[in-house]
Motif scaffolding. Sequence first.
Motif, PDB file in Angstrom:
ATOM      1  N   TYR A   1      -3.557   6.964   4.196  1.00  0.00           N
ATOM      2  CA  TYR A   1      -3.653   5.972   3.128  1.00  0.00           C
ATOM      3  C   TYR A   1      -3.936   6.662   1.792  1.00  0.00           C
ATOM      4  O   TYR A   1      -4.785   7.557   1.687  1.00  0.00           O
ATOM      5  CB  TYR A   1      -4.769   4.981   3.458  1.00  0.00           C
ATOM      6  CG  TYR A   1      -5.087   4.017   2.345  1.00  0.00           C
ATOM      7  CD1 TYR A   1      -4.294   2.889   2.130  1.00  0.00           C
ATOM      8  CD2 TYR A   1      -6.175   4.236   1.505  1.00  0.00           C
ATOM      9  CE1 TYR A   1      -4.585   1.998   1.102  1.00  0.00           C
ATOM     10  CE2 TYR A   1      -6.472   3.348   0.475  1.00  0.00           C
ATOM     11  CZ  TYR A   1      -5.673   2.237   0.272  1.00  0.00           C
ATOM     12  OH  TYR A   1      -5.958   1.366  -0.753  1.00  0.00           O
ATOM     13  N   LEU A   2      -3.229   6.210   0.750  1.00  0.00           N
ATOM     14  CA  LEU A   2      -3.429   6.754  -0.598  1.00  0.00           C
ATOM     15  C   LEU A   2      -4.031   5.715  -1.535  1.00  0.00           C
ATOM     16  O   LEU A   2      -5.066   5.950  -2.167  1.00  0.00           O
ATOM     17  CB  LEU A   2      -2.090   7.254  -1.174  1.00  0.00           C
ATOM     18  CG  LEU A   2      -1.441   8.444  -0.462  1.00  0.00           C
ATOM     19  CD1 LEU A   2      -0.068   8.727  -1.060  1.00  0.00           C
ATOM     20  CD2 LEU A   2      -2.316   9.679  -0.559  1.00  0.00           C
ATOM     21  N   SER A   3      -3.350   4.566  -1.650  1.00  0.00           N
ATOM     22  CA  SER A   3      -3.832   3.563  -2.599  1.00  0.00           C
ATOM     23  C   SER A   3      -3.173   2.218  -2.293  1.00  0.00           C
ATOM     24  O   SER A   3      -2.254   2.130  -1.484  1.00  0.00           O
ATOM     25  CB  SER A   3      -3.497   3.990  -4.041  1.00  0.00           C
ATOM     26  OG  SER A   3      -2.094   4.085  -4.212  1.00  0.00           O
TER      27      SER A   3
ATOM     28  N   ALA B   1       0.841  -1.184   0.000  1.00  0.00           N
ATOM     29  CA  ALA B   1       0.000   0.000   0.000  1.00  0.00           C
ATOM     30  C   ALA B   1       0.879   1.238   0.000  1.00  0.00           C
ATOM     31  O   ALA B   1       2.024   1.194   0.452  1.00  0.00           O
ATOM     32  CB  ALA B   1      -0.921   0.014   1.223  1.00  0.00           C
TER      33      ALA B   1
END
Length: 421
Positions: free
Chosen positions: A214-216, A178
């Motif tokens: 969190y981004l991706s 992640a």
Amino acid sequence: MNKVVIFLLIFLFAGINVFSQDNVVGDLKVRGNKKIKTSFIKKLTKVTVGSKLDSLILEEDIRRLKRLPSVSHAYYQVFPSEENTYNVFYWVEENFTIIPLANVYTTNDDEFAFRIGAYEYNLLGRNMTFGGFFQRDIYNSYGINFRAPNLFSRHFGLALNHQNLTTEEPVFLSAATADYRYNNKSYELLGLFQINFNHRLELGLNYFTEDYRYLSGATDPGIPLNLNVKKLLYKFVYDYDDLDYYYQYVSGFKSILNFQYVTSRDEALPEFVIGWNDFLYFKRIGKKGNLANRLRLGISSNDDSPFAPFSVDNNLNIRGVGNTIDRGTGVIILNSEYRHTVYEKDWFILQTNTFVDAGSWRNPGGDFGDFSDSQNVRIYPGVGLRFISKKIYNATFRIDYGFGITKDATNGFVFGIGQYF
């Protein structure tokens, strides 16, 4: 007969007295300095007016002066003055000490990041460092630093640091990876203590906040998407330094032990202990060669967490590997390179550089067998160039290209100011 005996005894004791008299320093002069304060040099060195004339202490003082960022070279001269009295001259060649900072690094995955800034390494002519930097690594970051190792005396000083760093960090979950936006805002105070010529200590506190967003990528029910944790870091550094400098050449041994205890208020980022030691060994090879080696051994609390403290990174340990491509709770890294001067004219020096960077990591929650796991071992040989100025402190512009020979390897350029280590 008695008169003869008395005369011989008087002559004997007089001779003993003459030959037992120590040579002393009648005067100490400093020459060649323009920006460095003479009073600071006299405060730093051990030779004083009235002290015993000792060549070992003179040599130690010169080595101490050559370690200063503001001094490119130093030597001494001794001249007789009166009976058993000598005048000592310390000659220094100064560096220009307002230095830009620039680090640029790329990989074949088109990653690009840079750090630029400027530092004054001889603030007020007293060996104090002050400056800052701006970093662009997807996000903007900055830092401000002040360091005065001889602020209070030859033995005592302090350092103040503030950083606000933001990067995109891979978090390695059990199934996949992640991407998180990571921010670290810190304030640090260190006390600096030089025990003697070879031994130095640092003790201090660092208050910082870690923020993960969190981004991706992959997710895990046990791993939060957002984290904001305040921490307190207790720092201890022990530095053993027996290096000797002659312009661009270095010889000798140095060891730096760094130990930290970090408290935390969140179980996702638990408190931990971390320590590492850098062993550096330099050797002159002939007239133009310099062998340089750095071995880093590090270990931390072995929490099974994706936020492990040791990282594999282009600009830190393995040239060409990429920007933070893995993390671990233990590390073994060897950087070995051969620097060769191919051109030297007046102030300018051109060096070639051939290197091998190799390292291995212990997985979070793993065991020491991870160090021999082929998936954790990375070996990157490479070549580079060094453009060096004799008159400007740390004015070494380096270009290195590292190419991996282990599994799933990358390759890339690493640019920077100053030798890699």
